[in-house]
Design an enzyme around this catalytic site. Structure first.
Site, PDB file in Angstrom:
ATOM      1  N   HIS A  36       0.830  -1.352  -0.095  1.00 35.09           N
ATOM      2  CA  HIS A  36      -0.093  -0.035  -0.033  1.00 35.09           C
ATOM      3  C   HIS A  36       0.907   1.367  -0.048  1.00 35.09           C
ATOM      4  CE1 HIS A  36       0.576  -0.655   4.376  1.00 35.09           C
ATOM      5  NE2 HIS A  36       0.677   0.685   4.544  1.00 35.09           N
ATOM      6  N   HIS A  88       0.969   5.373   1.149  1.00 31.72           N
ATOM      7  CA  HIS A  88       0.479   6.614   1.951  1.00 31.72           C
ATOM      8  C   HIS A  88       1.087   7.936   1.609  1.00 31.72           C
ATOM      9  CE1 HIS A  88      -0.918   4.434   5.774  1.00 31.72           C
ATOM     10  NE2 HIS A  88       0.007   3.664   5.417  1.00 31.72           N
ATOM     11  N   TYR A 127       3.056  10.598  10.759  1.00 31.24           N
ATOM     12  CA  TYR A 127       2.678   9.115  10.798  1.00 31.24           C
ATOM     13  C   TYR A 127       2.894   8.686   9.411  1.00 31.24           C
ATOM     14  CZ  TYR A 127      -0.711   5.350   9.618  1.00 31.24           C
ATOM     15  OH  TYR A 127      -1.287   4.207   9.339  1.00 31.24           O
ATOM     16  N   GLN A 170       6.190   5.224   8.324  1.00 32.42           N
ATOM     17  CA  GLN A 170       5.569   3.913   7.963  1.00 32.42           C
ATOM     18  C   GLN A 170       6.662   3.024   7.725  1.00 32.42           C
ATOM     19  OE1 GLN A 170       2.230   2.653   7.601  1.00 32.42           O
ATOM     20  NE2 GLN A 170       2.402   4.545   9.100  1.00 32.42           N
TER      21      GLN A 170
END
Length: 115
Positions: free
Chosen positions: A32, A34, A97, A101
């Protein structure tokens, strides 16, 4: 970072630039992505996600034969996505944040963090 991941990162930058979207922060994980972006009011979040997923998957499948065979008749990207708006109060938290990751995904344990 592998060749496919590098190309995905490059494509995301190109697509965002073409649509006047500023990338504030980003992180690629094996399964994934972000990204924290600043999107002009003329483009909806759903349209941006459509551009990012559609254009990147088409080019990745054209450029990487092994993925074309693996994902034949399927989708590279999941159907869904998560989007949230941020303001001055929480933008820094969201950016931290995203930037952390890599550290988060290096952990080999499953833990639920309480905030």
């Amino acid at each position: 970072m592998g060749e496919v991941a590098s190309r995905v990162k490059e494509l995301i930058r190109e697509i965002c630039l073409a649509n006047y979207v500023d990338i504030v922060s980003g992180s690629l994980s094996p399964d994934h992505i972000h990204i924290l972006v600043s999107v002009p009011p003329s483009i909806s979040i759903s349209k941006l996600v459509q551009y990012l997923k559609g254009k990147s998957s088409r080019k990745i499948l054209m450029e990487f034969e092994h993925l074309k065979k693996r994902y034949w008749g399927q989708h590279i990207w999941a159907r869904g996505y998560f989007a949230v708006t941020v303001g001055n109060l929480n933008e820094k938290q969201v950016q931290e944040y995203i930037e952390n990751q890599g550290i988060h995904h290096q952990k080999d344990n499953f833990e639920i963090l309480s905030h």
